[in-house]
Each structure stands twice: as C-alpha cells, then as structure tokens.
Design an enzyme around this catalytic site. Structure first.
Site, PDB file in Angstrom:
ATOM      1  N   CYS A 197      -2.566  -2.799   7.570  1.00  0.00           N
ATOM      2  CA  CYS A 197      -2.107  -2.647   8.952  1.00  0.00           C
ATOM      3  C   CYS A 197      -2.364  -1.198   9.386  1.00  0.00           C
ATOM      4  O   CYS A 197      -2.814  -0.366   8.590  1.00  0.00           O
ATOM      5  CB  CYS A 197      -0.614  -2.979   9.047  1.00  0.00           C
ATOM      6  SG  CYS A 197       0.461  -1.764   8.251  1.00  0.00           S
ATOM      7  N   GLU A 254       0.825  -1.206   0.000  1.00  0.00           N
ATOM      8  CA  GLU A 254       0.000   0.000   0.000  1.00  0.00           C
ATOM      9  C   GLU A 254       0.863   1.262   0.000  1.00  0.00           C
ATOM     10  O   GLU A 254       0.584   2.222  -0.723  1.00  0.00           O
ATOM     11  CB  GLU A 254      -0.909   0.036   1.234  1.00  0.00           C
ATOM     12  CG  GLU A 254      -1.838  -1.139   1.367  1.00  0.00           C
ATOM     13  CD  GLU A 254      -1.278  -2.226   2.277  1.00  0.00           C
ATOM     14  OE1 GLU A 254      -0.105  -2.627   2.088  1.00  0.00           O
ATOM     15  OE2 GLU A 254      -2.015  -2.687   3.163  1.00  0.00           O
ATOM     16  N   CYS A 266      -0.410   1.483   7.234  1.00  0.00           N
ATOM     17  CA  CYS A 266      -0.977   1.692   5.905  1.00  0.00           C
ATOM     18  C   CYS A 266      -2.344   2.371   5.984  1.00  0.00           C
ATOM     19  O   CYS A 266      -2.656   3.244   5.175  1.00  0.00           O
ATOM     20  CB  CYS A 266      -1.059   0.365   5.161  1.00  0.00           C
ATOM     21  SG  CYS A 266       0.574  -0.311   4.786  1.00  0.00           S
TER      22      CYS A 266
END
Length: 151
Positions: free
Chosen positions: A85, A57, A88
C-alpha cells in the site's frame, strides 16, 4: 538463479502469511533479505496490535532496522505476498530498500502499479526496483481462501 531465489524467499513470506492467518489477521507476510541472508520476517498484525500501521512490511522493516541499528536498509530486497500500500511503499523508500518483490496484485490499495505507483515517481530521491507476480497465484489463493472462510 535470481528467479529461484525469489521463489525461495517468497515461500518464506507465505509461511509468515500463514502465521497471520492463524492469528486471525489478513494473511500477508514479508521477508527482508540482503546478500542472500534473511535479516527480518514479519506478518500482518494491525488487529492484534491495535495499530493500523502494523502491516507485514512495516513489522519487517521495524525488526530489520533494530537488527541493523540503522533505519536505512540499502541493498536489501523485501519480499511480500501482497502488493504494498502507499504507507508501506513510502516506508520502503525512506528505508532505501533496493528492491521489492511482491506476489499478488492489490486492485484496491496497491501502490506498486495497481491503483498508483509510488515507486515510479522520479521526483523521489530514492529509486526502488519493483517486481510483481512472483508466486502470485499462490499468494492470491491464500488471501481468497482466508476471506472465503469469513463470508
């Protein structure tokens, strides 16, 4: 119509995940799209780049921001094969990404509902739509196969 587009772009994210796997990285891929056009693609590269922030990402957002000459990416949809996560998710919120579509849930570090949901925090000044499970079986299989080979 939207479901078909989601599958089409998630398939492209899976192709990016395959590039990560070939490079020996955890196979996660991402594609950023606006108005039906791909702005950027990326895949996991933290090992090869010696960079803990080089998630798929993040790589994709960096390329898109440079292409757009703007760190803000409003109206864009980010397709990623694995639930983002917290790092990101935070970057997507700062970039003002309009929508995030992910494939497989991440029960260990997922920040879009599995462990916590950064996107659901109403105090944050930008709200991003999130949809999970798009091609989730296929995305999960790529990850399981990758780790099975390494054990």
């Amino acid at each position: 119509m939207q479901a078909e587009l989601d599958r089409q772009f998630m398939q492209q994210a899976l192709e990016q995940a395959e590039l990560a796997s070939i490079a020996g990285e955890v196979p996660v891929g991402a594609v950023l799209v606006r108005d039906g056009q791909v702005i950027a693609r990326g895949f996991n590269q933290p090992i090869s780049n010696h960079d803990p922030s080089a998630h798929a990402e993040m790589m994709t957002l960096r390329v898109a921001a440079q292409a757009e000459l703007n760190y803000r990416l409003p109206g864009a949809t980010l397709y990623v094969t694995l639930e983002p996560c917290t790092m990101c998710a935070g970057a997507m919120l700062h970039a003002r990404v309009g929508r995030v579509v992910f494939g497989a849930a991440d029960p260990k570090t997922g920040a879009a509902g599995s462990v916590l949901n950064v996107f659901a925090e109403k105090q944050i000044n930008h709200q991003t739509q999130v949809e999970g499970g798009i091609m989730g079986d296929e995305c999960g299989r790529v990850l399981r196969d990758f780790f099975k080979e390494r054990r």
